[in-house]
Design a protein around this motif. Structure first.
Motif, PDB file in Angstrom:
ATOM      1  N   ALA A  99       0.891  -1.285   0.082  1.00 54.30           N
ATOM      2  CA  ALA A  99      -0.054   0.109  -0.173  1.00 54.30           C
ATOM      3  C   ALA A  99       0.875   1.164  -0.093  1.00 54.30           C
ATOM      4  O   ALA A  99       0.598   2.090  -0.664  1.00 54.30           O
ATOM      5  N   ALA A 100       1.780   1.181   0.780  1.00 49.62           N
ATOM      6  CA  ALA A 100       2.596   2.239   1.033  1.00 49.62           C
ATOM      7  C   ALA A 100       3.500   2.653  -0.590  1.00 49.62           C
ATOM      8  O   ALA A 100       3.478   3.852  -1.124  1.00 49.62           O
ATOM      9  N   PHE A 101       3.628   1.700  -1.055  1.00 49.63           N
ATOM     10  CA  PHE A 101       4.366   1.833  -2.443  1.00 49.63           C
ATOM     11  C   PHE A 101       3.317   2.316  -3.600  1.00 49.63           C
ATOM     12  O   PHE A 101       3.613   3.100  -4.483  1.00 49.63           O
ATOM     13  N   ALA A 102       2.220   1.845  -3.366  1.00 50.32           N
ATOM     14  CA  ALA A 102       1.003   1.985  -4.421  1.00 50.32           C
ATOM     15  C   ALA A 102       0.686   3.530  -4.285  1.00 50.32           C
ATOM     16  O   ALA A 102       0.299   4.248  -5.117  1.00 50.32           O
ATOM     17  N   TYR A 103       0.339   4.017  -3.013  1.00 48.33           N
ATOM     18  CA  TYR A 103      -0.193   5.274  -2.738  1.00 48.33           C
ATOM     19  C   TYR A 103       0.753   6.281  -2.192  1.00 48.33           C
ATOM     20  O   TYR A 103       0.490   7.355  -2.412  1.00 48.33           O
ATOM     21  N   GLY A 104       1.893   5.886  -1.726  1.00 48.20           N
ATOM     22  CA  GLY A 104       2.982   6.874  -1.150  1.00 48.20           C
ATOM     23  C   GLY A 104       2.380   7.299   0.254  1.00 48.20           C
ATOM     24  O   GLY A 104       1.253   7.383   0.533  1.00 48.20           O
ATOM     25  N   THR A 105       3.464   7.698   1.136  1.00 47.33           N
ATOM     26  CA  THR A 105       3.387   8.160   2.418  1.00 47.33           C
ATOM     27  C   THR A 105       4.321   9.479   2.365  1.00 47.33           C
ATOM     28  O   THR A 105       4.922   9.666   1.648  1.00 47.33           O
ATOM     29  N   VAL A 115       5.373   4.357  -6.154  1.00 52.42           N
ATOM     30  CA  VAL A 115       6.407   3.878  -7.282  1.00 52.42           C
ATOM     31  C   VAL A 115       5.502   3.208  -8.393  1.00 52.42           C
ATOM     32  O   VAL A 115       4.077   3.756  -8.181  1.00 52.42           O
ATOM     33  N   GLU A 116       5.782   3.211  -9.628  1.00 58.57           N
ATOM     34  CA  GLU A 116       4.976   2.954 -10.891  1.00 58.57           C
ATOM     35  C   GLU A 116       4.521   1.564 -10.878  1.00 58.57           C
ATOM     36  O   GLU A 116       3.654   1.007 -11.252  1.00 58.57           O
TER      37      GLU A 116
END
Length: 446
Positions: free
Chosen positions: A198-204, A210-211
């Motif tokens: 989730a962190a890679f998908a949405y960013g925090t 990331v893509e």
């Protein structure tokens, strides 16, 4: 010890029995989806706060936002902690991985003339950013780090980040950090599971989006990847380990028996099959297995015992051709080929994540040392999916150029088909270009 080893006579199996044989453990998405959806939602809504809360709840590790990313000091400590022998092994493995994956690089672009004045082609460019998932569930895996980082760097991805679950003390495995640094990657986050996806998908606040995400994980990771599809490319699906050891009657039974245990020791939900038409070889392998399994540490012994009576065992066929047909239907992650003329058989082996030929090419050589990628499709997806490689971190863009001469070649086709499909704006735009090009041609001809 008493060891139960499944034995299947392929030609005598009913359709239902054959389907059971073909089965492997797949991620049980339904049983964990509600949990994973809550985890992903928490990270999406609360960013670092959700990520850190889930890490504390699921991994038992309390981190601050500042401690999420591995520091230079931690890289230096890892270098000091890793033995020279392990470091040298990583250097050797990475050199081979680089050689293999550099050979995969496509030409940066190509172009051809399909009609006079009509040029078409493609360009390969790196994905802008990727997140690499290195698991740490049943151990530490610096080899996975090398298999993911090296091709991403070779593909020239501008932003390469790694996530891996922290240990109980909040640290990252030292050899994995050394492996990443040797590959040229120094952005590593202490996070794992669905919360990391989730962190890679949405960013925090602390983790950049990331893509694409590449790397194996458990059912929570796999389910999270499914849920974030559309926000990010979740990459190759990867489940429990699996192997087929394909033998003819001349194979060495001890090599076959030992290779059968390689992927079996990963976990009780792995699959490991010996496939042969030789009853004598099957009997010899089965006779060797109890002592080999009994010599393993307790946990690995339990895993192998469960696999050989579960999703593993021995498959007897009528001849080598029938064995090959079964292998192609099964589409294993790892295919170990122990036959008299392995290169003659290779063109017939269509479905496998990797094919390891001959008595010397042990599965661990593929996992760690020779340079081929060990992040492979599982669960039969080798029928349509490939091993991870350099192009997993790249993308293609097509391009075209049409001269005035070429407009006459392709313009009328475009107008006709756009009109037929009911797109008047398409047809009008194409016709406008056709008319302008024709007018310029007439003017030039005087």
């Amino acid at each position: 010890m008493t060891l139960q080893v499944n034995r299947y006579h392929l030609e005598s199996l009913s359709g239902a029995e054959r389907r059971v044989l073909m089965q492997r453990v797949r991620a049980d998405y339904r049983s964990v989806e509600a949990d994973v959806r809550a985890i992903v939602g928490d990270v999406r809504e609360r960013g670092d706060a959700g990520l850190l809360a889930q890490t504390a709840r699921l991994d038992g590790v309390t981190l601050s936002p500042a401690a999420l990313k591995v520091t230079d000091e931690e890289f230096e400590a890892a270098e000091a902690a890793v033995s020279p022998a392990v470091r040298d092994a990583l250097v050797s493995a990475i050199a081979n991985i680089r050689h293999h994956h550099e050979a995969q690089l496509p030409a940066s672009s190509w172009m051809q003339e399909v009609r006079p004045g009509v040029l078409v082609g493609e360009r390969w460019t790196p994905i802008t950013s990727v997140g690499l998932y290195v698991p740490r569930g049943k151990g530490s895996f610096p080899s996975v780090m090398t298999m993911l980082c090296a091709p991403a760097v070779i593909a020239a991805v501008p932003e390469v980040a790694v996530c891996t679950p922290p240990g109980p003390d909040g640290s990252v495995d030292a050899a994995s950090l050394v492996a990443a640094a040797l590959c040229g990657v120094r952005t590593i986050y202490k996070m794992g599971g669905a919360q990391a996806i989730a962190a890679f998908a949405y960013g925090t606040e602390s983790v950049r989006r990331v893509e694409k995400i590449v790397g194996p994980g458990n059912e929570y990771v796999s389910t999270a990847k499914r849920l974030v599809y559309g926000e990010v490319d979740p990459g190759l699906p990867a489940g429990p380990s699996e192997s087929v050891v394909l033998c003819d009657g001349a194979a060495d039974p001890e090599i076959a028996a030992r290779e059968l245990l390689v992927e079996a020791e990963h976990g009780s939900n792995s699959a490991a099959l010996l496939v042969t038409h030789s009853v004598a070889l099957a009997d010899a392998v089965e006779k060797l297995l109890p002592d080999l399994v009994d010599a393993l540490p307790e946990q690995r012994r339990e895993y192998c015992t469960a696999v050989l009576s579960g999703y593993g065992g021995i498959v007897l066929t009528t001849d080598l051709a029938a064995s090959v047909r079964f292998v192609n239907e099964y589409a294993p992650e790892h295919l170990r080929v122990l036959v008299t003329n392995p290169f003659e058989l290779l063109p017939k082996l269509d479905n496998a994540g990797e094919v390891l030929l001959g008595e010397n090419t042990s599965i661990p050589f593929g996992n760690f040392a020779v340079g081929v990628n060990a992040i492979l499709p599982t669960g039969g997806t080798a029928r349509s999916q490939s091993c991870v490689g350099t192009i997993d971190f790249m993308k293609r863009s097509s391009f075209a150029y049409v001269s005035d001469e070429g407009v006459a070649e392709v313009g009328p086709t475009a107008v006709t088909l756009a009109t037929y499909e009911g797109f008047p704006a398409h047809a009008a735009a194409a016709q406008f270009v056709v008319d302008r090009a024709a007018a310029r041609t007439r003017a030039a001809e005087g």
